[in-house]
Design a protein around this motif. Structure first.
Motif, mmCIF file in Angstrom:
data_model
loop_
_atom_site.group_PDB
_atom_site.id
_atom_site.type_symbol
_atom_site.label_atom_id
_atom_site.label_comp_id
_atom_site.label_asym_id
_atom_site.label_seq_id
_atom_site.Cartn_x
_atom_site.Cartn_y
_atom_site.Cartn_z
ATOM 1 N N ARG A 88 -2.239 30.889 -25.955
ATOM 2 C CA ARG A 88 -2.440 29.906 -24.881
ATOM 3 C C ARG A 88 -1.361 28.826 -24.972
ATOM 4 N N ARG A 131 -7.080 24.536 -9.012
ATOM 5 C CA ARG A 131 -7.869 24.912 -10.194
ATOM 6 C C ARG A 131 -7.670 26.399 -10.518
ATOM 7 N N GLU A 132 -7.701 27.248 -9.479
ATOM 8 C CA GLU A 132 -7.478 28.685 -9.678
ATOM 9 C C GLU A 132 -6.069 28.946 -10.208
ATOM 10 N N ALA A 176 -3.953 32.089 -18.164
ATOM 11 C CA ALA A 176 -4.195 33.510 -18.479
ATOM 12 C C ALA A 176 -2.881 34.286 -18.527
ATOM 13 N N ALA A 179 -5.912 28.059 -13.940
ATOM 14 C CA ALA A 179 -6.570 29.099 -14.748
ATOM 15 C C ALA A 179 -5.704 30.356 -14.821
ATOM 16 N N GLU A 180 -5.120 30.744 -13.686
ATOM 17 C CA GLU A 180 -4.258 31.928 -13.672
ATOM 18 C C GLU A 180 -2.998 31.704 -14.516
#
Length: 156
Positions: A140, A123-124, A131, A127-128
């Motif tokens: 995006r 999940r991290e 970004a 998200a990274e």
């Protein structure tokens, strides 16, 4: 389907841009890449694997630019599946992709196997990746292709 000019066949070109985000002790991984290379059955090494590193390095240094020339000279559109860390490592390639007007879809944060990565870490990473992709391209990602997925990838 009714395609322009009466065409009967549609062709889509996709370039996977992964060089610089593969498994490598230089990237803090436990071993070298072993999954995708011209060296079938290559084992992962717990130290630098110069032959494997050379294969990936060549793609970013020379292979990409050969494809770039072929496609831009012919004004052919394509989609890039760009791994965020690989794109970060080669901003000139990202600039060239954008100048050519190519679609850049996200190919995740790293070119690693997420099969046994904890859900919270994946999940991290997602998200990274979003970004980083946004920072590098100014937008995006509109498409996503994680690559080596886990049972959680689609839901995440």
């Amino acid at each position: 389907p009714c395609w322009p000019g009466g065409a009967r066949v549609a062709v889509q070109f996709v370039v996977n841009y992964e060089e610089g985000a593969e498994n490598s002790v230089l990237n803090g991984d436990r071993g070298s890449e072993a999954f995708l290379s011209d060296m079938v059955g290559a084992p992962s090494h717990p130290a630098r694997a110069m032959a494997m590193e050379s294969l990936y390095e060549y793609g970013g240094r020379a292979g990409f630019w050969r494809l770039y020339r072929l496609f831009t000279e012919r004004r052919l559109p394509l989609t890039v599946f760009g791994v965020a860390r690989a794109m970060e490592a080669n901003p000139a390639a990202v600039e060239a992709m954008m100048t050519a007007g190519w679609e850049i879809a996200s190919h995740g944060l790293r070119w690693i196997d997420y099969q046994s990565v904890p859900e919270s870490v994946e999940r991290e990473h997602i998200a990274e990746a979003v970004a980083l992709h946004t920072r590098l391209t100014g937008a995006r990602p509109l498409g996503w292709y994680q690559g080596r997925t886990s049972p959680n990838t689609a839901r995440l």
